[in-house]
Scaffold this motif. Structure first.
Motif, PDB file in Angstrom:
ATOM      1  N   PHE A  14      -2.393   3.473  -0.359  1.00 38.04           N
ATOM      2  CA  PHE A  14      -3.758   4.004  -0.441  1.00 38.04           C
ATOM      3  C   PHE A  14      -4.294   3.933  -1.874  1.00 38.04           C
ATOM      4  CE2 PHE A  14      -3.171   5.934   3.784  1.00 38.04           C
ATOM      5  CZ  PHE A  14      -4.409   5.644   4.332  1.00 38.04           C
ATOM      6  N   TRP A  15      -3.411   4.031  -2.861  1.00 39.29           N
ATOM      7  CA  TRP A  15      -3.850   3.874  -4.249  1.00 39.29           C
ATOM      8  C   TRP A  15      -4.368   2.452  -4.480  1.00 39.29           C
ATOM      9  CZ3 TRP A  15      -6.031   5.754  -8.118  1.00 39.29           C
ATOM     10  CH2 TRP A  15      -5.926   5.218  -9.409  1.00 39.29           C
ATOM     11  N   THR A  16      -3.698   1.473  -3.881  1.00 35.35           N
ATOM     12  CA  THR A  16      -4.187   0.092  -3.971  1.00 35.35           C
ATOM     13  C   THR A  16      -5.557  -0.037  -3.301  1.00 35.35           C
ATOM     14  OG1 THR A  16      -1.927  -0.784  -3.961  1.00 35.35           O
ATOM     15  CG2 THR A  16      -3.690  -2.324  -3.401  1.00 35.35           C
ATOM     16  N   THR A  17      -5.737   0.649  -2.171  1.00 32.11           N
ATOM     17  CA  THR A  17      -7.037   0.660  -1.497  1.00 32.11           C
ATOM     18  C   THR A  17      -8.112   1.262  -2.398  1.00 32.11           C
ATOM     19  OG1 THR A  17      -6.074   0.787   0.730  1.00 32.11           O
ATOM     20  CG2 THR A  17      -8.319   1.610   0.468  1.00 32.11           C
ATOM     21  N   VAL A  18      -7.774   2.359  -3.070  1.00 33.30           N
ATOM     22  CA  VAL A  18      -8.729   2.996  -3.990  1.00 33.30           C
ATOM     23  C   VAL A  18      -9.095   2.035  -5.119  1.00 33.30           C
ATOM     24  CG1 VAL A  18      -9.027   4.842  -5.677  1.00 33.30           C
ATOM     25  CG2 VAL A  18      -7.996   5.337  -3.455  1.00 33.30           C
ATOM     26  N   GLN A  19      -8.081   1.349  -5.680  1.00 31.46           N
ATOM     27  CA  GLN A  19      -8.346   0.397  -6.755  1.00 31.46           C
ATOM     28  C   GLN A  19      -9.236  -0.744  -6.278  1.00 31.46           C
ATOM     29  OE1 GLN A  19      -4.079  -0.194  -7.769  1.00 31.46           O
ATOM     30  NE2 GLN A  19      -4.694   0.283  -9.859  1.00 31.46           N
ATOM     31  N   LYS A 161     -13.703   0.722   3.838  1.00 38.12           N
ATOM     32  CA  LYS A 161     -13.091   0.291   5.102  1.00 38.12           C
ATOM     33  C   LYS A 161     -12.852  -1.213   5.115  1.00 38.12           C
ATOM     34  CE  LYS A 161     -16.331   2.414   7.433  1.00 38.12           C
ATOM     35  NZ  LYS A 161     -17.147   2.940   8.563  1.00 38.12           N
ATOM     36  N   ASN A 162     -13.727  -1.969   4.456  1.00 38.07           N
ATOM     37  CA  ASN A 162     -13.580  -3.426   4.435  1.00 38.07           C
ATOM     38  C   ASN A 162     -12.398  -3.895   3.597  1.00 38.07           C
ATOM     39  OD1 ASN A 162     -15.743  -3.904   6.115  1.00 38.07           O
ATOM     40  ND2 ASN A 162     -17.204  -4.247   4.461  1.00 38.07           N
ATOM     41  N   THR A 163     -11.856  -3.002   2.738  1.00 32.56           N
ATOM     42  CA  THR A 163     -10.698  -3.402   1.936  1.00 32.56           C
ATOM     43  C   THR A 163      -9.505  -3.756   2.815  1.00 32.56           C
ATOM     44  OG1 THR A 163     -10.017  -1.078   1.683  1.00 32.56           O
ATOM     45  CG2 THR A 163     -11.373  -2.027  -0.076  1.00 32.56           C
ATOM     46  N   THR A 164      -9.521  -3.283   4.072  1.00 37.30           N
ATOM     47  CA  THR A 164      -8.414  -3.601   4.978  1.00 37.30           C
ATOM     48  C   THR A 164      -8.324  -5.100   5.256  1.00 37.30           C
ATOM     49  OG1 THR A 164      -9.834  -3.195   6.908  1.00 37.30           O
ATOM     50  CG2 THR A 164      -8.534  -1.347   6.104  1.00 37.30           C
ATOM     51  N   ALA A 174      -3.479  -0.301   2.293  1.00 40.28           N
ATOM     52  CA  ALA A 174      -3.104   0.584   3.396  1.00 40.28           C
ATOM     53  C   ALA A 174      -2.918  -0.151   4.717  1.00 40.28           C
ATOM     54  CB  ALA A 174      -4.159   1.685   3.543  1.00 40.28           C
ATOM     55  N   ALA A 175      -3.836  -1.063   5.044  1.00 44.43           N
ATOM     56  CA  ALA A 175      -3.743  -1.754   6.336  1.00 44.43           C
ATOM     57  C   ALA A 175      -2.501  -2.633   6.414  1.00 44.43           C
ATOM     58  CB  ALA A 175      -4.996  -2.599   6.569  1.00 44.43           C
ATOM     59  N   THR A 176      -2.114  -3.227   5.285  1.00 39.07           N
ATOM     60  CA  THR A 176      -0.909  -4.059   5.256  1.00 39.07           C
ATOM     61  C   THR A 176       0.326  -3.219   5.562  1.00 39.07           C
ATOM     62  OG1 THR A 176      -1.939  -5.446   3.563  1.00 39.07           O
ATOM     63  CG2 THR A 176       0.429  -5.700   3.877  1.00 39.07           C
ATOM     64  N   LEU A 177       0.417  -2.040   4.913  1.00 40.42           N
ATOM     65  CA  LEU A 177       1.560  -1.160   5.149  1.00 40.42           C
ATOM     66  C   LEU A 177       1.549  -0.635   6.582  1.00 40.42           C
ATOM     67  CD1 LEU A 177       4.027   0.319   4.063  1.00 40.42           C
ATOM     68  CD2 LEU A 177       2.510   2.161   3.311  1.00 40.42           C
ATOM     69  N   MET A 178       0.371  -0.309   7.105  1.00 36.74           N
ATOM     70  CA  MET A 178       0.293   0.184   8.475  1.00 36.74           C
ATOM     71  C   MET A 178       0.821  -0.859   9.456  1.00 36.74           C
ATOM     72  SD  MET A 178      -3.002   1.603  10.639  1.00 36.74           S
ATOM     73  CE  MET A 178      -3.723  -0.037  10.835  1.00 36.74           C
ATOM     74  N   LYS A 179       0.438  -2.103   9.253  1.00 41.14           N
ATOM     75  CA  LYS A 179       0.920  -3.189  10.117  1.00 41.14           C
ATOM     76  C   LYS A 179       2.443  -3.291  10.052  1.00 41.14           C
ATOM     77  CE  LYS A 179       0.326  -8.174  10.894  1.00 41.14           C
ATOM     78  NZ  LYS A 179       1.711  -8.593  10.655  1.00 41.14           N
ATOM     79  N   THR A 180       2.988  -3.201   8.835  1.00 44.89           N
ATOM     80  CA  THR A 180       4.443  -3.275   8.667  1.00 44.89           C
ATOM     81  C   THR A 180       5.141  -2.110   9.362  1.00 44.89           C
ATOM     82  OG1 THR A 180       4.181  -4.373   6.535  1.00 44.89           O
ATOM     83  CG2 THR A 180       6.301  -3.330   6.964  1.00 44.89           C
ATOM     84  N   MET A 181       4.583  -0.923   9.217  1.00 44.87           N
ATOM     85  CA  MET A 181       5.193   0.257   9.823  1.00 44.87           C
ATOM     86  C   MET A 181       5.142   0.195  11.350  1.00 44.87           C
ATOM     87  SD  MET A 181       3.844   3.271   7.259  1.00 44.87           S
ATOM     88  CE  MET A 181       4.612   4.576   8.232  1.00 44.87           C
ATOM     89  N   ILE A 182       4.038  -0.282  11.893  1.00 46.30           N
ATOM     90  CA  ILE A 182       3.929  -0.396  13.352  1.00 46.30           C
ATOM     91  C   ILE A 182       4.947  -1.394  13.895  1.00 46.30           C
ATOM     92  CG2 ILE A 182       2.424  -1.250  15.204  1.00 46.30           C
ATOM     93  CD1 ILE A 182       0.092   0.050  13.742  1.00 46.30           C
TER      94      ILE A 182
END
Length: 221
Positions: A14-19, A161-164, A174-182
């Motif tokens: 999420f920090w990467t998303t913020v950046q 939201k478009n950063t995903t 965040a979206a990359t990590l979510m995909k990996t976790m799923i």
């Protein structure tokens, strides 16, 4: 209850998303202001470029633009963005793509604000000898910004939201990590809920604050 989060750097993602949001937001604002200036410019060539850019970019899916920055600029034309580190390069290319896309929407928001400024003010500025750029910078844009804080807040929320989409070129947000976790965990609903709440935490305070600021600074006509 949240054992499935162990071993994953959710806060880092999420920090990467913020950046991505901050850098892209600043770049989009700068490029969007320039585009808005071009769109209202008395120079036909600049006005034509600004209009063509906005109309073309707004109608291209963001995923295509992000992929072009990676496959086109980096792989075909060898653009390294000043680094040989693949991760940093991917981050910078994602920022470039997000800026190119979001600036078109920033431009239209600012242009709508420019249209709210009475024409007589610009005519009065020219009457006292101010150039077009001085009139735009000193008189028109300050009032335009006060009128479009709300629309710009919506653009910023959409950008967050478009950063995903940066996940398409491997940026570890965040979206990359979510995909990996799923893919690794049997907790699809829980993982989706955690990341959805994360984006709410990022966007809701921003929207509420900028909405309040827009009402406080609104130009009284």
């Amino acid at each position: 209850m949240f054992d499935f989060l162990e071993g994953y750097d959710v806060l880092g993602a999420f920090w990467t998303t913020v950046q991505l949001t901050v850098f892209s937001g600043v770049g989009s604002l700068v490029w969007g202001i320039l585009l808005a200036g071009m769109r209202v410019s008395p120079v036909p060539l600049m006005r034509g470029f600004g209009t063509a850019y906005v109309n073309i970019v707004r109608n291209i899916p963001l995923t295509i633009i992000i992929l072009f920055t990676s496959l086109g600029l980096a792989d075909i034309f060898g653009v390294t963005m000043g680094t040989e580190d693949f991760k940093i390069q991917g981050f910078r290319l994602a920022v470039l793509g997000l800026v190119a896309y979001t600036a078109a929407f920033v431009c239209e928001a600012i242009r709508s604000g420019i249209n709210t400024v009475p024409l007589g003010q610009a005519e009065a500025a020219r009457a006292i000898g101010l150039s077009f750029s001085q009139t735009l910078r000193l008189i028109v844009l300050p009032q335009a910004f006060r009128a479009v804080i709300g629309p710009l807040a919506n653009v910023l929320i959409a950008l967050t939201k478009n950063t995903t989409v940066a996940a398409a070129i491997g940026v570890a947000e965040a979206a990359t990590l979510m995909k990996t976790m799923i893919e690794n965990e049997a907790q699809t609903v829980a993982i989706g809920t955690v990341f959805a709440l994360g984006f709410v935490v990022l966007t809701l305070p921003t929207g509420l604050f900028l909405g309040w600021l827009g009402k406080r600074l609104a130009v009284k006509r």
